[in-house]
Write an enzyme that holds these catalytic residues in place. Sequence first.
Site, mmCIF file in Angstrom:
data_model
loop_
_atom_site.group_PDB
_atom_site.id
_atom_site.type_symbol
_atom_site.label_atom_id
_atom_site.label_comp_id
_atom_site.label_asym_id
_atom_site.label_seq_id
_atom_site.Cartn_x
_atom_site.Cartn_y
_atom_site.Cartn_z
ATOM 1 C CD GLU A 292 -2.675 1.144 2.448
ATOM 2 O OE1 GLU A 292 -3.396 2.246 2.690
ATOM 3 O OE2 GLU A 292 -2.522 0.185 3.407
ATOM 4 C CG ASP B 262 -4.016 8.054 7.877
ATOM 5 O OD1 ASP B 262 -4.215 7.047 7.923
ATOM 6 O OD2 ASP B 262 -4.216 8.789 7.054
#
Length: 275
Positions: free
Chosen positions: A58, A69
């Site tokens: 990724e 995040d």
Amino acid sequence: MTNPTPGPTPAAGTVERHLRARRGTGRGLLMPYLTAGITPGWTDYLRAFAAAGADAIEVGLPFSDPTLDGVTIQQAGETALARGASTRRILADLSAMPDPGVPLVVSTYYNLVLHDGPEAFCAALRRAGVAGLIVPDLPVHEAGELTDAAAGAGIELVLLASPATPQPRLAEISSRSRGFVYAVSLMGTTGERAALAASAAGLTGRIRRVTDRPVLLGFGISTPDQAREARRHADGVVVGAAVMRRVLDGAGPDDLRVFLATLRRALDAGSQPGV
């Protein structure tokens, strides 16, 4: 509630074919994450990841407002942006690197997709050798335009499911996702945690009831023991914050290769009968 009878399954693309083939050997799947542009030679990490036994990688495009995040990935994104990282520069770097031998899956927020438009964005990914795309802030009921653009460019759009996703919606996500289904282990942001979330097992079990597409478990997978436990429930794991914390602390590609090799061994051990 009875699940609707699924229609024909579309032909699998590069990511899904690759993951299915590796899963078919009994292998636990490993997908490490790297924030693109984090260091001058950041693509060296991708080659190290592949050498350590990653099954896919990724690649995160840094964004100024990464709402899903945690602190580590936020800091990594800020560092990359301060270095002048941009989507165009990152894709140019990917275009210039040798084939890592495993599929690359870009992750980013929908704002960056909309900047150039879904069709242009997906076409640029394809030219750079990217095979998949994750857009965590794009809900399934709003994904139609990007789904079509991605399919037209040969990009597999991966959708996310969380422990709070109702079963009918989970069935839709599992049906419309391409490559794999990204199972978010808990309600919260990315980041290292002391233990695998208790909600992980229930979520992956619910996904498996509606699809045989590969299921990768992410958010909080930080150690070999957690990877081994996650393998009991999912086909594999996504490891992000634990990787990026090491990069931010100065670890080089060889250091990350060693770390990921410990996760690879844990997943392999967890794939053995009776383990």
